[in-house]
Design a protein around this motif. Structure first.
Motif, PDB file in Angstrom:
ATOM      1  N   ASN A 172      73.576  30.693  85.119  1.00 13.91           N
ATOM      2  CA  ASN A 172      74.606  31.700  85.921  1.00 13.91           C
ATOM      3  C   ASN A 172      74.171  33.111  85.644  1.00 13.91           C
ATOM      4  O   ASN A 172      74.487  33.389  84.563  1.00 13.91           O
ATOM      5  CB  ASN A 172      76.055  31.298  85.869  1.00 13.91           C
ATOM      6  CG  ASN A 172      76.707  31.946  86.760  1.00 13.91           C
ATOM      7  OD1 ASN A 172      76.602  32.881  87.294  1.00 13.91           O
ATOM      8  ND2 ASN A 172      78.079  31.289  86.879  1.00 13.91           N
ATOM      9  N   PHE A 173      73.688  33.810  86.406  1.00  9.23           N
ATOM     10  CA  PHE A 173      73.159  35.200  86.051  1.00  9.23           C
ATOM     11  C   PHE A 173      74.349  36.238  86.585  1.00  9.23           C
ATOM     12  O   PHE A 173      74.921  36.121  87.554  1.00  9.23           O
ATOM     13  CB  PHE A 173      71.928  35.463  86.879  1.00  9.23           C
ATOM     14  CG  PHE A 173      70.768  34.943  86.533  1.00  9.23           C
ATOM     15  CD1 PHE A 173      70.002  35.203  85.502  1.00  9.23           C
ATOM     16  CD2 PHE A 173      70.287  33.682  87.114  1.00  9.23           C
ATOM     17  CE1 PHE A 173      69.016  34.591  85.035  1.00  9.23           C
ATOM     18  CE2 PHE A 173      69.214  33.152  86.810  1.00  9.23           C
ATOM     19  CZ  PHE A 173      68.357  33.436  85.787  1.00  9.23           C
ATOM     20  N   ALA A 174      74.471  36.800  85.618  1.00 15.94           N
ATOM     21  CA  ALA A 174      75.310  38.415  86.010  1.00 15.94           C
ATOM     22  C   ALA A 174      74.251  39.334  87.006  1.00 15.94           C
ATOM     23  O   ALA A 174      74.677  39.930  88.125  1.00 15.94           O
ATOM     24  CB  ALA A 174      75.818  39.221  84.890  1.00 15.94           C
ATOM     25  N   ASN A 175      72.916  39.518  86.307  1.00 19.55           N
ATOM     26  CA  ASN A 175      72.249  40.107  87.260  1.00 19.55           C
ATOM     27  C   ASN A 175      70.871  39.281  86.963  1.00 19.55           C
ATOM     28  O   ASN A 175      70.787  38.745  85.838  1.00 19.55           O
ATOM     29  CB  ASN A 175      71.856  41.527  86.651  1.00 19.55           C
ATOM     30  CG  ASN A 175      73.006  42.431  86.837  1.00 19.55           C
ATOM     31  OD1 ASN A 175      73.406  42.742  87.852  1.00 19.55           O
ATOM     32  ND2 ASN A 175      73.466  42.784  85.531  1.00 19.55           N
ATOM     33  N   LYS A 176      70.291  39.126  88.080  1.00 21.33           N
ATOM     34  CA  LYS A 176      69.042  38.390  88.069  1.00 21.33           C
ATOM     35  C   LYS A 176      67.823  38.464  87.226  1.00 21.33           C
ATOM     36  O   LYS A 176      67.823  39.910  86.746  1.00 21.33           O
ATOM     37  CB  LYS A 176      68.309  38.601  89.407  1.00 21.33           C
ATOM     38  CG  LYS A 176      67.085  37.413  89.732  1.00 21.33           C
ATOM     39  CD  LYS A 176      67.600  36.157  89.622  1.00 21.33           C
ATOM     40  CE  LYS A 176      66.400  34.978  89.964  1.00 21.33           C
ATOM     41  NZ  LYS A 176      65.537  34.964  88.763  1.00 21.33           N
ATOM     42  N   VAL A 177      67.443  37.673  86.380  1.00 22.84           N
ATOM     43  CA  VAL A 177      66.423  37.948  85.443  1.00 22.84           C
ATOM     44  C   VAL A 177      65.074  37.264  85.870  1.00 22.84           C
ATOM     45  O   VAL A 177      65.175  36.189  86.135  1.00 22.84           O
ATOM     46  CB  VAL A 177      66.799  37.527  83.742  1.00 22.84           C
ATOM     47  CG1 VAL A 177      65.814  37.408  82.885  1.00 22.84           C
ATOM     48  CG2 VAL A 177      68.381  37.843  83.505  1.00 22.84           C
ATOM     49  N   SER A 178      64.037  38.013  85.751  1.00 24.37           N
ATOM     50  CA  SER A 178      62.777  37.409  86.194  1.00 24.37           C
ATOM     51  C   SER A 178      62.228  36.151  85.265  1.00 24.37           C
ATOM     52  O   SER A 178      62.805  35.955  83.911  1.00 24.37           O
ATOM     53  CB  SER A 178      61.491  38.333  85.966  1.00 24.37           C
ATOM     54  OG  SER A 178      61.559  38.691  84.800  1.00 24.37           O
TER      55      SER A 178
ATOM     56  N   ASN B 265      75.263  34.824  82.216  1.00 24.57           N
ATOM     57  CA  ASN B 265      76.705  34.303  81.750  1.00 24.57           C
ATOM     58  C   ASN B 265      76.743  32.731  81.098  1.00 24.57           C
ATOM     59  O   ASN B 265      77.530  32.911  80.074  1.00 24.57           O
ATOM     60  CB  ASN B 265      77.481  34.377  83.009  1.00 24.57           C
ATOM     61  CG  ASN B 265      77.681  35.601  83.744  1.00 24.57           C
ATOM     62  OD1 ASN B 265      77.918  36.719  82.917  1.00 24.57           O
ATOM     63  ND2 ASN B 265      77.783  35.753  85.029  1.00 24.57           N
TER      64      ASN B 265
ATOM     65  N   SER C 179      71.443  39.493  77.809  1.00 21.72           N
ATOM     66  CA  SER C 179      72.862  40.184  78.283  1.00 21.72           C
ATOM     67  C   SER C 179      73.126  39.945  79.647  1.00 21.72           C
ATOM     68  O   SER C 179      74.322  39.900  80.133  1.00 21.72           O
ATOM     69  CB  SER C 179      72.739  41.607  77.874  1.00 21.72           C
ATOM     70  OG  SER C 179      71.668  42.082  78.834  1.00 21.72           O
ATOM     71  N   ASP C 180      71.998  39.592  80.515  1.00 20.29           N
ATOM     72  CA  ASP C 180      72.293  39.325  81.976  1.00 20.29           C
ATOM     73  C   ASP C 180      72.481  37.936  82.323  1.00 20.29           C
ATOM     74  O   ASP C 180      72.841  37.692  83.474  1.00 20.29           O
ATOM     75  CB  ASP C 180      71.009  39.726  82.751  1.00 20.29           C
ATOM     76  CG  ASP C 180      71.162  41.262  82.678  1.00 20.29           C
ATOM     77  OD1 ASP C 180      72.239  41.891  82.848  1.00 20.29           O
ATOM     78  OD2 ASP C 180      70.145  42.014  82.927  1.00 20.29           O
TER      79      ASP C 180
END
Length: 238
Positions: A44-50, A30, A27-28
């Motif tokens: 391209n992240f909406a919120n950073k994912v590890s 884009n 979900s995070d």
């Protein structure tokens, strides 16, 4: 924020589609675009994912390795964003525009406003070039087609701008001044456009060498405004 990762284990378009589909299921994220030839995926992240979470989302045959980071906003070496670097340019435009409006507010005439704006534009911008004519000439020659071929053109350019500024402010020889404006700024805009398209990191010489401004779309817009004004007034007067 965009991040680029190396991906091992991909061999075909089916692998490409599998990697993109698996990452987009998070979900995070884009967008996820795989470059099969380079074995890379740009996310391209909406919120950073590890990285471990990204790896867990992929089939076991694929392995991610963090490669590089690409910010959405360009930053200079001193940490300033492009907008912050261009603040002096925006400020000068705001002052010139405000002064031109106040001078011509009563009675208001659009043509008089434009002549005043163009005159102040040339005088102010030539002033910064005169602070270091040689430095301006060197920077100008990096993108202006004429300055590249004729080195001394950069040395006399500030004088041309100052003269044009006086012509517009004094309403003297307006038609020739408009034609010269279209020619010299048109040629410079061609050089600016080529630099932007080639994504070269070049210093803008619009304010001489005193202020360190990057060559950006703002430089293109700045020249385009003057050219549009000159073309409009030339049509009205002819």
């Amino acid at each position: 924020m965009k991040h680029t990762y190396s991906v091992s284990g991909m061999t075909c378009n089916g692998c490409k589609n599998s990697v993109e589909k698996a990452l987009l299921a998070l979900s995070d994220i884009n967008t996820a675009e795989v470059n099969l030839e380079e074995n890379e995926v740009e996310i391209n992240f909406a919120n950073k994912v590890s990285l471990p979470k990204l790896q867990a989302a992929l089939p076991e045959k694929f392995t991610l390795t963090k490669q590089k980071e690409i910010p959405d906003v360009a930053f200079s070496e001193d940490g300033k964003s492009e907008i912050q670097q261009l603040y002096p340019l925006f400020l000068i435009f705001a002052f010139i525009t405000t002064a031109s409006i106040l001078i011509n507010r009563n009675p208001w005439q659009t043509s008089e406003f434009m002549f005043t704006f163009m005159g102040l534009f040339y005088v102010v911008f030539s002033f910064f070039k005169f602070l270091d004519v040689k430095g301006f000439s060197t920077s100008f020659a990096m993108y202006d087609p004429i300055a590249k071929r004729i080195p001394n053109y950069g040395l006399i350019y500030p004088f041309i701008e100052l003269l044009l500024g006086f012509f517009f402010l004094m309403r003297f020889q307006i038609v020739p001044a408009l034609i010269i404006t279209i020619i010299i700024l048109g040629i410079t805009t061609i050089g600016v456009t080529k630099s932007l398209l080639s994504k070269q990191s070049i210093k803008c010489a619009c304010l001489g060498s005193v202020l360190n401004l990057p060559m950006t779309k703002a430089t293109f817009i700045e020249n385009s405004i003057m050219i549009c004004m000159a073309v409009y007034m030339l049509i009205v007067m002819i």
